[in-house]
Design a protein around this motif. Structure first.
Motif, mmCIF file in Angstrom:
data_model
loop_
_atom_site.group_PDB
_atom_site.id
_atom_site.type_symbol
_atom_site.label_atom_id
_atom_site.label_comp_id
_atom_site.label_asym_id
_atom_site.label_seq_id
_atom_site.Cartn_x
_atom_site.Cartn_y
_atom_site.Cartn_z
ATOM 1 N N ARG A 167 2.516 1.668 -3.181
ATOM 2 C CA ARG A 167 1.824 2.145 -4.497
ATOM 3 C C ARG A 167 1.121 3.968 -4.024
ATOM 4 O O ARG A 167 0.721 4.450 -5.297
ATOM 5 C CB ARG A 167 0.260 1.085 -4.407
ATOM 6 N N ARG A 168 1.268 3.880 -3.512
ATOM 7 C CA ARG A 168 1.329 5.603 -2.484
ATOM 8 C C ARG A 168 2.349 6.640 -2.865
ATOM 9 O O ARG A 168 2.153 7.959 -3.461
ATOM 10 C CB ARG A 168 0.692 5.615 -1.717
ATOM 11 N N THR B 38 0.385 -0.963 0.075
ATOM 12 C CA THR B 38 -0.110 -0.075 -0.259
ATOM 13 C C THR B 38 1.505 1.494 -0.289
ATOM 14 O O THR B 38 0.507 2.275 -1.014
ATOM 15 C CB THR B 38 -1.096 0.449 0.810
#
Length: 178
Positions: free
Chosen positions: A13-14, A10
């Motif tokens: 992906r940011r 996560t």
């Protein structure tokens, strides 16, 4: 561990996938390096579990070899005898086919030729497979160079029986089944 991996994915992906300065390059390399470390950690955990299984599998395979080796050794003369018999039958069959072809060319059309020999059928368990060997590399067409076995086999499968410089023939393959 699964939770920390999910959190890291996560996080990655940011992150912006932009590298326009030495500082951004350093940050991205740091993230990739950390990701590789996590991958190695997962692999290490897998190895902890599978190492023992792999050892047991290897041990069983050794026992299996010891148990089956005498059977394979005892079967080999029988397999050799079958192969010899099959080669001999195929040799006789090839001769009979040549004689039948000769008789057919000698007979006039519509005429029955009672001298045509009966052709022996293939022995049980023998299959004929078209194959090839290079007899004159200088005559092989450009489409088959760096001897492209796949192209040759594809053409043979489509029915090609003559390629300059290549001897195409049927090869007998014996299968042992119930």
């Amino acid at each position: 561990m699964q939770r920390s991996l999910t959190d890291y994915v996560t996080f990655l992906r940011r992150q912006p996938a932009v590298c326009g300065s030495p500082e951004q390059q350093e940050v991205l390399i740091k993230h990739v390096t950390h990701g590789n470390e996590l991958i190695k950690r997962v692999a290490a955990e897998r190895l902890k579990i599978t190492r023992q299984l792999d050892k047991e599998k290897h041990d069983w395979m050794e026992v299996e070899k010891q148990m089956t080796a005498p059977i394979l050794e005892a079967m080999q003369p029988l397999k050799d005898a079958v192969e010899h018999y099959n080669r001999e039958i195929l040799r006789v069959r090839e001769h009979q086919l040549a004689e039948a072809a000769q008789q057919a060319t000698n007979a006039t059309s519509g005429e029955t030729n009672w001298l045509t020999p009966e052709v022996t059928s293939l022995p049980k368990g023998v299959q004929l497979k078209w194959t090839f060997e290079i007899v004159d590399p200088n005559k092989v067409p450009n489409g088959y160079w760096i001897i492209d076995e796949a192209a040759i086999k594809a053409d043979i499968a489509e029915g090609v029986r003559e390629i300059p410089g290549i001897h195409i023939f049927e090869e007998a393959i014996t299968t042992f089944r119930k």
